[in-house]
Design a protein around this motif. Structure first.
Motif, PDB file in Angstrom:
ATOM      1  N   PRO A  95       0.779  -0.772  -0.070  1.00 27.39           N
ATOM      2  CA  PRO A  95      -0.082  -0.080  -0.020  1.00 27.39           C
ATOM      3  C   PRO A  95       1.119   1.506  -0.018  1.00 27.39           C
ATOM      4  CG  PRO A  95      -0.821  -1.128   1.922  1.00 27.39           C
ATOM      5  CD  PRO A  95       0.135  -2.384   0.777  1.00 27.39           C
ATOM      6  N   GLU A  96       1.814   1.659   0.395  1.00 30.33           N
ATOM      7  CA  GLU A  96       2.313   2.590   0.699  1.00 30.33           C
ATOM      8  C   GLU A  96       3.743   2.897  -0.566  1.00 30.33           C
ATOM      9  OE1 GLU A  96       7.364   3.861   2.776  1.00 30.33           O
ATOM     10  OE2 GLU A  96       6.444   1.428   2.571  1.00 30.33           O
ATOM     11  N   HIS A  97       3.637   1.855  -1.161  1.00 26.65           N
ATOM     12  CA  HIS A  97       4.102   2.224  -2.487  1.00 26.65           C
ATOM     13  C   HIS A  97       3.016   2.482  -3.733  1.00 26.65           C
ATOM     14  CE1 HIS A  97       8.042  -0.175  -1.849  1.00 26.65           C
ATOM     15  NE2 HIS A  97       7.924   1.294  -1.273  1.00 26.65           N
ATOM     16  N   ALA A 138      -2.032   7.032 -13.262  1.00 24.80           N
ATOM     17  CA  ALA A 138      -1.480   5.729 -14.110  1.00 24.80           C
ATOM     18  C   ALA A 138      -2.298   4.746 -13.933  1.00 24.80           C
ATOM     19  CB  ALA A 138      -0.603   5.737 -12.692  1.00 24.80           C
ATOM     20  N   LEU A 139      -2.209   3.864 -15.149  1.00 21.97           N
ATOM     21  CA  LEU A 139      -2.713   2.145 -14.574  1.00 21.97           C
ATOM     22  C   LEU A 139      -1.838   1.355 -13.346  1.00 21.97           C
ATOM     23  CD1 LEU A 139      -4.781  -0.451 -15.068  1.00 21.97           C
ATOM     24  CD2 LEU A 139      -3.327  -0.531 -17.459  1.00 21.97           C
ATOM     25  N   ILE A 140      -2.442   1.279 -12.101  1.00 24.44           N
ATOM     26  CA  ILE A 140      -1.800   0.475 -11.639  1.00 24.44           C
ATOM     27  C   ILE A 140      -2.249  -0.686 -11.101  1.00 24.44           C
ATOM     28  CG2 ILE A 140      -1.033   0.123  -8.690  1.00 24.44           C
ATOM     29  CD1 ILE A 140      -0.747   3.771  -9.337  1.00 24.44           C
ATOM     30  N   ILE A 141      -1.640  -1.744 -10.990  1.00 27.55           N
ATOM     31  CA  ILE A 141      -2.202  -2.780 -10.932  1.00 27.55           C
ATOM     32  C   ILE A 141      -1.363  -2.919  -8.936  1.00 27.55           C
ATOM     33  CG2 ILE A 141      -1.764  -5.340 -11.015  1.00 27.55           C
ATOM     34  CD1 ILE A 141      -1.016  -4.713 -13.680  1.00 27.55           C
ATOM     35  N   GLY A 142      -2.410  -3.703  -8.280  1.00 23.05           N
ATOM     36  CA  GLY A 142      -1.595  -3.167  -6.884  1.00 23.05           C
ATOM     37  C   GLY A 142      -1.465  -4.753  -6.334  1.00 23.05           C
ATOM     38  N   LEU A 143      -0.836  -4.885  -5.362  1.00 25.32           N
ATOM     39  CA  LEU A 143      -0.495  -5.998  -4.632  1.00 25.32           C
ATOM     40  C   LEU A 143       0.182  -5.875  -2.893  1.00 25.32           C
ATOM     41  CD1 LEU A 143       2.517  -8.406  -5.294  1.00 25.32           C
ATOM     42  CD2 LEU A 143       1.923  -6.867  -7.014  1.00 25.32           C
ATOM     43  N   TRP A 144       0.023  -7.557  -2.581  1.00 26.65           N
ATOM     44  CA  TRP A 144       0.928  -7.036  -0.731  1.00 26.65           C
ATOM     45  C   TRP A 144       1.487  -8.224  -0.649  1.00 26.65           C
ATOM     46  CZ3 TRP A 144      -1.576  -4.817   4.105  1.00 26.65           C
ATOM     47  CH2 TRP A 144      -0.231  -4.124   5.118  1.00 26.65           C
ATOM     48  N   ALA A 173      -5.230   2.286  -0.901  1.00 31.49           N
ATOM     49  CA  ALA A 173      -3.996   2.682  -1.510  1.00 31.49           C
ATOM     50  C   ALA A 173      -3.900   3.315  -2.714  1.00 31.49           C
ATOM     51  CB  ALA A 173      -3.239   1.837  -1.309  1.00 31.49           C
ATOM     52  N   GLY A 174      -5.056   2.550  -3.640  1.00 27.11           N
ATOM     53  CA  GLY A 174      -5.085   3.464  -5.172  1.00 27.11           C
ATOM     54  C   GLY A 174      -5.088   2.726  -5.978  1.00 27.11           C
ATOM     55  N   ALA A 175      -5.373   1.442  -5.648  1.00 23.54           N
ATOM     56  CA  ALA A 175      -4.938   0.197  -7.341  1.00 23.54           C
ATOM     57  C   ALA A 175      -6.058   0.143  -7.723  1.00 23.54           C
ATOM     58  CB  ALA A 175      -4.354  -0.943  -6.059  1.00 23.54           C
TER      59      ALA A 175
END
Length: 230
Positions: free
Chosen positions: A51-53, A64-70, A94-96
Motif C-alpha cells: 500500500p505504501e508504494h 497511471a494504471l496501477i496493478i497493486g498487490l501486497w 491505497a489507490g490500485a
C-alpha cells in the motif's frame, strides 16, 4: 484509460516496479520515480507491491494504471500475493486500479477460499481482480469465479510447476483460446528482453509484465558481478 480497456492495453508493456526487502531501492519515492520514468517512456501501466508504494505512485502519477498487490507471508500457507481479505482492502484503498491475488489451488491463510474472496471483492468493492496463476486450469477457474484479468505470474513458483522455468509460454495459446475475449491475458515472469516480450505477444498474451530486467537493480547488478567473477 479504463483499467479494463483491452484495446488500449493490447500489445503494451506493464513494468513491475519493486525492490527486495533491505534494498535502498525499497523507498516509496524511489519506487515512484521509477514508475514515472516507465510511464513517461511508453509503459501502459505499472505493477506495485505494498500500500505504501501504491499510494506514493498514485500521488505522483494520478492517471497511471496501477496493478497493486501486497506480499505477506503466513505460517499456515504458501500463498503470499495479497493472500487475505485484509490485504485486498488495503491495496484497493491505497489507490490500485486492479488488485492482483494468488489464484492457484493452494490453501490460503486462515482457511479463506478463493471463491469467497472473489465474491466478496465484487460484492463489497466492485474491484477488478488479476488472478496470478500457475496453470491453464487455474487460470480458467479464476476467470469463471469472476477474476477479470489472468496472469501467468506464478508459473514456476508453485510445487506443481517447480521443475518449469518462466515465462509460461505454453500456457498462453490455450488460455487465450479458452478465456473470454474481454479478459486480458498477461504474461509475467522471466521475461528478460524486448525480443522475448515480442515472442510472448505472438503466443497469445495481450500484454506483458516485466520487472527484474528493467527495475531490478539489486538482482541485475549481483548477476553481472557473479558472471564477471567467473
Amino acid at each position: 484509460m479504463s483499467c479494463l480497456d483491452l484495446a488500449a492495453l493490447r500489445g503494451g508493456l506493464i513494468v513491475s516496479v519493486q525492490a527486495p526487502e533491505g534494498s535502498p531501492m525499497r523507498d516509496s519515492e524511489v519506487i515512484a520515480a521509477m514508475a514515472e520514468a516507465s510511464l513517461n517512456n511508453g509503459a501502459v501501466g505499472v505493477r506495485l507491491e505494498s500500500p505504501e508504494h501504491i499510494g506514493a505512485v498514485r500521488r505522483r502519477c494520478p492517471e497511471a494504471l496501477i496493478i497493486g498487490l501486497w506480499k505477506r507471508t503466513f505460517p499456515d500457507s504458501e500463498v503470499y500475493i495479497t493472500p487475505r481479505w485484509q490485504e485486498i482492502q488495503a491495496v484497493w484503498g491505497a489507490g490500485a486500479d486492479v488488485v492482483a491475488i494468488d489464484a492457484t489451488s493452494r490453501p490460503r491463510p486462515d482457511g479463506e477460499s478463493l471463491e469467497a474472496l472473489v465474491e466478496r471483492a465484487d460484492r463489497e468493492l466492485k474491484l477488478p481482480l488479476m488472478a496470478d496463476v500457475d496453470s491453464v486450469a487455474n487460470g480458467l477457474r479464476a476467470a469463471q469465479l469472476g477474476c477479470r484479468w489472468v496472469g501467468t505470474t506464478l508459473f514456476g513458483y508453485t510445487a506443481e510447476t517447480a521443475e518449469s522455468t518462466p515465462p509460461g509460454l505454453e500456457l498462453l495459446p490455450p488460455l487465450r483460446a479458452q478465456l473470454p475475449q474481454e479478459v486480458p491475458l498477461i504474461c509475467e515472469g522471466g521475461i528478460a528482453s524486448a525480443v522475448m516480450a515480442t515472442q510472448v505477444l505472438e503466443q497469445g498474451a495481450d500484454c506483458v509484465v516485466v520487472g527484474t530486467a528493467i527495475t531490478g537493480v539489486d538482482l541485475q547488478v549481483a548477476a553481472y558481478c557473479r558472471q564477471m567473477a567467473g
